[in-house]
Design an enzyme around this catalytic site. Sequence first.
Site, short mmCIF file in Angstrom:
data_model
loop_
_atom_site.label_atom_id
_atom_site.label_comp_id
_atom_site.label_asym_id
_atom_site.label_seq_id
_atom_site.Cartn_x
_atom_site.Cartn_y
_atom_site.Cartn_z
CG HIS A 233 9.29 -33.55 -8.58
ND1 HIS A 233 8.69 -33.31 -7.37
CD2 HIS A 233 8.30 -34.03 -9.40
CE1 HIS A 233 7.41 -33.63 -7.43
NE2 HIS A 233 7.14 -34.06 -8.65
CG HIS B 232 11.98 -29.88 -3.45
ND1 HIS B 232 10.77 -30.45 -3.08
CD2 HIS B 232 12.45 -29.27 -2.33
CE1 HIS B 232 10.53 -30.17 -1.82
NE2 HIS B 232 11.52 -29.47 -1.34
CG HIS C 146 5.48 -31.85 -12.92
ND1 HIS C 146 4.45 -31.27 -12.21
CD2 HIS C 146 5.80 -32.99 -12.25
CE1 HIS C 146 4.16 -32.02 -11.16
NE2 HIS C 146 4.97 -33.08 -11.16
CD GLU C 147 8.36 -35.80 -13.08
OE1 GLU C 147 9.11 -35.95 -12.10
OE2 GLU C 147 7.13 -36.03 -13.05
#
Length: 685
Positions: free
Chosen positions: A476, A479, A472-473
Site C-alpha cells: 500500500h 502505491h 502487505h502494508e
Amino acid sequence: MTDAASNPLLSPSTLPYGLPPYDLIRPEHYLPAFEQAFAEHRAEVTRITVARSMPTFENTMVPLEASGDLLGRVARTFYTVSSADATEQIQEIEEALAPLMSAHHDAIQLDSQLYWRIKTLHDQLPTLDLDPEQTYLVERHYREMSHGGAGLDDGAKAHLTDLNQRLSTLTTTFEKNLLADTNDLAVVFENASDLDGLTAGELSSTAQAATDRGLDGKHVVTLTLFTGHPYLASLTDRTSRRRILDASRARGSRAGAHDNRPVLREIVRLRAERASLLGYDSHAAYVTADQTAGSPEAVHELLRRLAVPAARNAAREQAALQDIIDAESDPFPLEAHDWAYYTEKVRAARYDLDTAALRPWFEAERVLQEGVFYAATALYGITFTERHDLSGYHPDTRVFEIHNADGSALGLFVLDLYTRDTKRGGAWMNSIVSQSRVRGTAPIVVNNLNVSKPAAGMPTLLTLDQVTTLFHEFGHALHGLFAEVTYPHFAGTAVFRDFVEFPSQVNEMWIYWPEVLSHYARNVETGEPLPADVLEKLKAAEVFNQGFATSEYLAASWLDQAWHSLSADEAAADTDVTEFEASALRDIGLDNPVVPTRYSSTYFAHVFSGGYSAGYYSYIWSEVLDADTVEWFEENGGLTRENGDRFRARLLGVGGSKDPLAAYRDFRGRDADIRPLLERRGLTD
C-alpha cells in the site's frame, strides 16, 4: 488557537516534505483548525459557483482541485493520530468532529451550483480539448456527485445530510466501543505456566503488558482485531486458549457501555434508508454500483462459487486435526480454540515444519531493512535513509526518506510497528501528505501494525503472518509513494475500494522469493540463513490450511453482504445479531462452529467503522488480479528492475487517474484470469 502564530496547524509545515510538526501540535489545536479550514474551503468553492462565466475546465475543475488544501492538511494530520494514538482527549475531539466533517462534505458534494457546472462540462466532454486525466477527472467528479445525491431535490438533500451526520457519529461510536472493550477484555494470567508454549520474547511482551496496566508479576494477553490470535498456535493449555478466544469473540457483544449490537443495527438501518433515498434497493447495491464489481449479484456469485470448495477443504482439514487429537491419550472433540494449535501439529507431521519455531529468523528490523526495503530497491531502484532528525506523532514511530534510482527525492515513509492501548486494531496504511502536481506536494505515507513490544533489550521476533502483514502494508505504501498525478482527487491509493488491495497483495509475493528470503531470514542469534529445505517446506505447505483461511474470510465477507443487502424495510426490523449471523452463515454453507468467521459483527471494524461497508469482498476480488500478476512476474523473470518499472509505470504510478481495470489490461495485456487464484487457495477440485 485560531491564528497561525498560536496554532501550528494553520500554517504549512516548514519540515521536509511538509511533515507536520507533531511536537508542537496539541489536542486543543485541532477543532479551531478544522473550523477555519471548513470556512476557507466553503469560500473557495463559493468563488467557483458564483462565477458568471460559463463553466470551463480552467474555471471550475482546476480551482476545485486546488481548494480544501488547509482542510486536507489538518484532516490527514488529525486522523493519523486518532487511529494510532487515540487518547481520551483525541477520542472526544473525534466524536465532536464526526458530524461536522459529514456536514461539510455534504455541503460541497450536494452543492447544486457546483453540480450544474460539473454536469455542464460532463455533457460537453466530446467537444472539449482535454487530455485523458482531465477527461477522467470530469467523469469521476460527475459520477461521484451524482452517486452521492447531488441531483436530489432540496428536501431529499436535507434528509440525506441528516442521515450522513448520524452515521458518522455512529461509526465513531462503534470504533470507540471496540477499542474500549478490546482493552477491557485483555486476558490476565496469574502465572507464566498458564502460557506454556510461548517463547521467552512472547512472555516478555505479556509481562510488559501486565506491568503497563499496574499488574506487576502477572501476564496480560492483548487481543488482535480478528477473531483468532497468534498465541493460539503455541499455547499448550486448552483452558488458556479457550479464555483468549472467548474474550476475542465477546468484544462489543456484552450488555453495557461498550455494547456494539444496537450501534451496528442502527448503522445498518440508516445505510439502508440512505440507499433507498438514493434510488437503490440496498446499501450493497449502492456501494457496488461505483466499484469494479458493478453489482452485489456479481459479488455474491464469486463468494458462493468459492464457498463450496472452501467449506469442503475446511472439513477435510478438520478431520485431519481430529485424527491427531483422537490419537492422544485423552481425546476430545475439536473446538475453535484448538484449531491453530493442532494445525501446527499436522503441519509438523506432514511437512516437518514448525512455523512458530521460525520466529528467530524473522527479527523485525532485519525483515524491514533486508526484506521489505531490499525487495523494493531491487524492483524499483529506490533507496531508504532513516531520518533520526524527524519525529512522528508517537515516540515509537520511525521516519525514512526515500529517493528514486536517479537520486531524486520521492517522499517519506513513517513506520509505527507496535501495539498500544490507544491504537486501533489491525494494520493499515494512510497518507499524511498526498502527491499532486497542482499542489506541488510529495507523499508522506504511514504503515501501522500491532506487533507486541518486547521488554527493553529483547529483539522483536515476528510471526510469519506478521511478516506477511509488513510486506502487505508496504505494498500500500508503494502505491501511495509512486502515484504521479496532476490532480489531488487521484492521489496515491484513491482508487476503487475493490481494487485498492491489489498492489499490497502483489507485494506479498517477495516474502518467499529466494533472493529476498536469503537476505532477511537469518537467525537473530547466529546470523545463519534459514535452511534451504525450510523454504521448500514452506512452499509445499502454502495450500495447507487454506480451507480454514478461505472459509473464515468468506464468512466475514458474507456477513458484510448479508447486513448490507437488506432493504430499508428489512433493516428496520428488530434483528437479533447472533441469530442473523447464524442464518447468514447457514445460507452460504459456512456455519461450521469450529471455523468461526474472521470477524463477527460486533467487532467488524472494517465495515462498521472503516471504509469497507459492503466492500469486505474486496480482498478476494483484488486477489484475482494479484494471483494473475504473480504469475506474470514469475513468467517474466521475477525480481528485476524491468519488471518493477513496468508495474510502477502502468499500475502503481497512475494512482486513481485511470480506470483501474483499463490500467490492469495495459499492464497485463488482457483481463485477469481467476485460475491462479483457485490454484493458490486449493479450490480447483
